[in-house]
Write a protein that holds these residues in place. Structure first.
Motif, PDB file in Angstrom:
ATOM      1  N   ILE A   1      -7.231  -1.571   4.183  1.00 33.93           N
ATOM      2  CA  ILE A   1      -6.097  -0.753   4.635  1.00 33.93           C
ATOM      3  C   ILE A   1      -6.547   0.698   4.762  1.00 33.93           C
ATOM      4  CG2 ILE A   1      -3.777   0.072   4.065  1.00 33.93           C
ATOM      5  CD1 ILE A   1      -3.246  -2.562   2.685  1.00 33.93           C
ATOM      6  N   VAL A   2      -6.234   1.304   5.897  1.00 34.66           N
ATOM      7  CA  VAL A   2      -6.579   2.694   6.170  1.00 34.66           C
ATOM      8  C   VAL A   2      -5.334   3.547   5.955  1.00 34.66           C
ATOM      9  CG1 VAL A   2      -7.470   4.315   7.879  1.00 34.66           C
ATOM     10  CG2 VAL A   2      -8.278   1.935   7.875  1.00 34.66           C
TER      11      VAL A   2
ATOM     12  N   GLY B   1      -9.962  -1.106  -4.781  1.00 35.60           N
ATOM     13  CA  GLY B   1     -10.871   0.033  -4.850  1.00 35.60           C
ATOM     14  C   GLY B   1     -11.313   0.489  -3.474  1.00 35.60           C
ATOM     15  N   ASP B   2     -12.280   1.387  -3.450  1.00 29.49           N
ATOM     16  CA  ASP B   2     -12.769   1.934  -2.189  1.00 29.49           C
ATOM     17  C   ASP B   2     -13.438   0.862  -1.343  1.00 29.49           C
ATOM     18  OD1 ASP B   2     -12.045   4.620  -2.628  1.00 29.49           O
ATOM     19  OD2 ASP B   2     -13.808   4.942  -3.886  1.00 29.49           O
ATOM     20  N   ALA B   3     -13.228   0.957  -0.030  1.00 31.10           N
ATOM     21  CA  ALA B   3     -13.921   0.042   0.880  1.00 31.10           C
ATOM     22  C   ALA B   3     -15.420   0.297   0.840  1.00 31.10           C
ATOM     23  CB  ALA B   3     -13.382   0.207   2.297  1.00 31.10           C
ATOM     24  N   THR B   4     -15.805   1.559   0.677  1.00 31.85           N
ATOM     25  CA  THR B   4     -17.207   1.927   0.508  1.00 31.85           C
ATOM     26  C   THR B   4     -17.295   2.829  -0.721  1.00 31.85           C
ATOM     27  OG1 THR B   4     -17.553   1.885   2.910  1.00 31.85           O
ATOM     28  CG2 THR B   4     -19.243   2.960   1.583  1.00 31.85           C
ATOM     29  N   THR B   5     -17.979   2.376  -1.750  1.00 34.37           N
ATOM     30  CA  THR B   5     -18.038   3.121  -3.009  1.00 34.37           C
ATOM     31  C   THR B   5     -19.028   4.273  -2.914  1.00 34.37           C
ATOM     32  OG1 THR B   5     -19.808   1.762  -3.927  1.00 34.37           O
ATOM     33  CG2 THR B   5     -17.541   0.976  -4.249  1.00 34.37           C
TER      34      THR B   5
ATOM     35  N   GLU C   1     -10.153   4.484   3.144  1.00 32.28           N
ATOM     36  CA  GLU C   1     -10.078   3.041   3.337  1.00 32.28           C
ATOM     37  C   GLU C   1     -10.116   2.380   1.965  1.00 32.28           C
ATOM     38  OE1 GLU C   1     -12.853   1.326   6.036  1.00 32.28           O
ATOM     39  OE2 GLU C   1     -12.520   2.823   7.596  1.00 32.28           O
ATOM     40  N   ARG C   2      -9.123   1.515   1.728  1.00 30.49           N
ATOM     41  CA  ARG C   2      -9.033   0.835   0.437  1.00 30.49           C
ATOM     42  C   ARG C   2      -9.001  -0.669   0.647  1.00 30.49           C
ATOM     43  NH1 ARG C   2     -10.035   3.979  -3.803  1.00 30.49           N
ATOM     44  NH2 ARG C   2      -8.740   2.602  -5.107  1.00 30.49           N
TER      45      ARG C   2
ATOM     46  N   ALA D   1       0.838  -1.206   0.000  1.00 26.43           N
ATOM     47  CA  ALA D   1       0.000   0.000   0.000  1.00 26.43           C
ATOM     48  C   ALA D   1       0.868   1.249   0.000  1.00 26.43           C
ATOM     49  CB  ALA D   1      -0.921  -0.010   1.215  1.00 26.43           C
ATOM     50  N   GLY D   2       1.986   1.210   0.740  1.00 23.72           N
ATOM     51  CA  GLY D   2       2.869   2.372   0.785  1.00 23.72           C
ATOM     52  C   GLY D   2       3.503   2.667  -0.565  1.00 23.72           C
ATOM     53  N   SER D   3       3.803   1.625  -1.323  1.00 21.74           N
ATOM     54  CA  SER D   3       4.408   1.853  -2.640  1.00 21.74           C
ATOM     55  C   SER D   3       3.387   2.385  -3.644  1.00 21.74           C
ATOM     56  CB  SER D   3       5.015   0.540  -3.162  1.00 21.74           C
ATOM     57  OG  SER D   3       3.990  -0.432  -3.361  1.00 21.74           O
TER      58      SER D   3
END
Length: 343
Positions: free
Chosen positions: A134-135, A156-160, A144-145, A78-80
């Protein structure tokens, strides 16, 4: 001629019936926007779970042969991908099925209510979901993804946005976009007034002993005014108990104390809570209101019925307004035009 005879043969000439008609007319007109909004949103929210799945980000599929990444590996991935963002939390997925939580009846708009009979303590087993959440944070902004735990791919988004809109519709239906407890209370009060409109409509539906049969159906080939009148009358008769159920259950879900206290007064205190007839009645009100049936055989058909019938209150309002316009507003305007002499 006694009043009962007049009610039976010529109800239109009974002053009480005319008074009840006025109550039905003006409560129906006053509740117009409310009825249309609640009718359409309630019908759509019968399929809330299906809509939520359709609008959600596709999740990772369990692969028992693959080795999922560790939390540190997911953090690095996620950081990359999100350079400049700080990974605050990593929630790993679920690799085994587990029991769901006990069903809840939900509040008036919990369009999230229990969904129907057949629910058991612990609920149905939830399938595995290996998707990691991941937050990330940057400059006070938090997102949040969802990530694939096997490849580290951003899903994608945790909540679209679609899911957020669906939650807005739920809040509109349940709370009228007001803060709690004001929203449910106003919803319950308006549902009580809607119940009164339904009951008065049932009273004024009776056209007399010689005419009642024609009020049961719709003459499609008749003129549009007659068609509109027939549609309003027939829908009101055949779906009367649906409308009454939605009115009473909406009142209970928004303002539960009156019915709850009434059940407590009439119930046997020695019977176990939940087994008393009044308790069963109150338990069924949210189930009937939301129409989320879990039975694998009949559930889909019943949900379809609830979704279709759910728009009927809006149809009744529209046909009622048309009748009022033709009978009152249009006649007054015509009479005014006739009475005005040309200059």
């Amino acid at each position: 001629m006694s009043i009962l005879t007049r009610v039976f043969h010529q109800p239109q000439r009974v002053w009480l019936r005319r008074a009840i008609f006025q109550v039905h007319l003006w409560t129906g007109l006053a509740l117009g926007l409310y009825v249309v909004v609640l009718s359409i949103t309630g019908s759509a929210l019968v399929y809330r779970a299906e809509l939520d799945r359709f609008l959600a980000t596709p999740r990772a599929v369990l692969d028992e042969r693959a080795t999922p990444m560790t939390a540190d590996q997911l953090r690095a991935s996620a950081g990359s991908i999100y350079a400049g963002w700080t990974v605050k939390e990593v929630f790993e997925g679920r690799y085994r099925a587990r029991s769901g939580g006990p069903g809840r009846a939900g509040g008036p708009g919990s369009a999230g209510g229990s969904g129907g009979p057949g629910g058991r303590p612990g609920g149905p087993r939830r399938p595995p979901d290996p998707t990691a959440t991941i937050v990330l944070e940057r400059e006070g902004q938090s997102v949040e993804r969802l990530f694939n735990p096997y490849t580290g791919t951003d899903l994608g988004d945790a909540t679209t946005q679609g899911q957020w809109f669906l939650l807005w519709v739920v809040r509109l239906h349940d709370d009228l976009l007001l803060e709690r407890p004001d929203g449910p209370w106003w919803n319950g009060l308006l549902s009580l007034i809607f119940t009164m409109s339904v009951i008065t409509g049932g009273v004024v539906w009776w056209p007399g002993a010689s005419r009642w049969k024609r009020s049961l159906g719709v003459k499609v080939k008749a003129g549009w005014r007659r068609f509109n009148w027939d549609l309003h009358s027939a829908l009101g008769f055949w779906l009367f108990f649906f409308m009454l159920m939605w009115g009473i259950s909406g009142w209970y879900l928004g303002i539960p104390d009156p019915l709850t206290n009434f059940v407590e007064r009439i119930s046997d205190p020695d019977q176990p809570y939940g087994a008393r007839p009044g308790d069963i009645f109150l338990e069924w009100l949210p189930r009937l209101h939301f129409g989320r049936w879990r039975d694998p055989q009949w559930g889909p058909w019943l949900k379809a019925v609830w979704a279709v019938v759910g728009v009927v209150p809006a149809v009744l309002f529209v046909t009622g307004v048309i009748m009022w316009w033709n009978r009152v507003v249009r006649r007054r305007r015509t009479a005014h035009d006739v009475g005005v002499e040309p200059a």
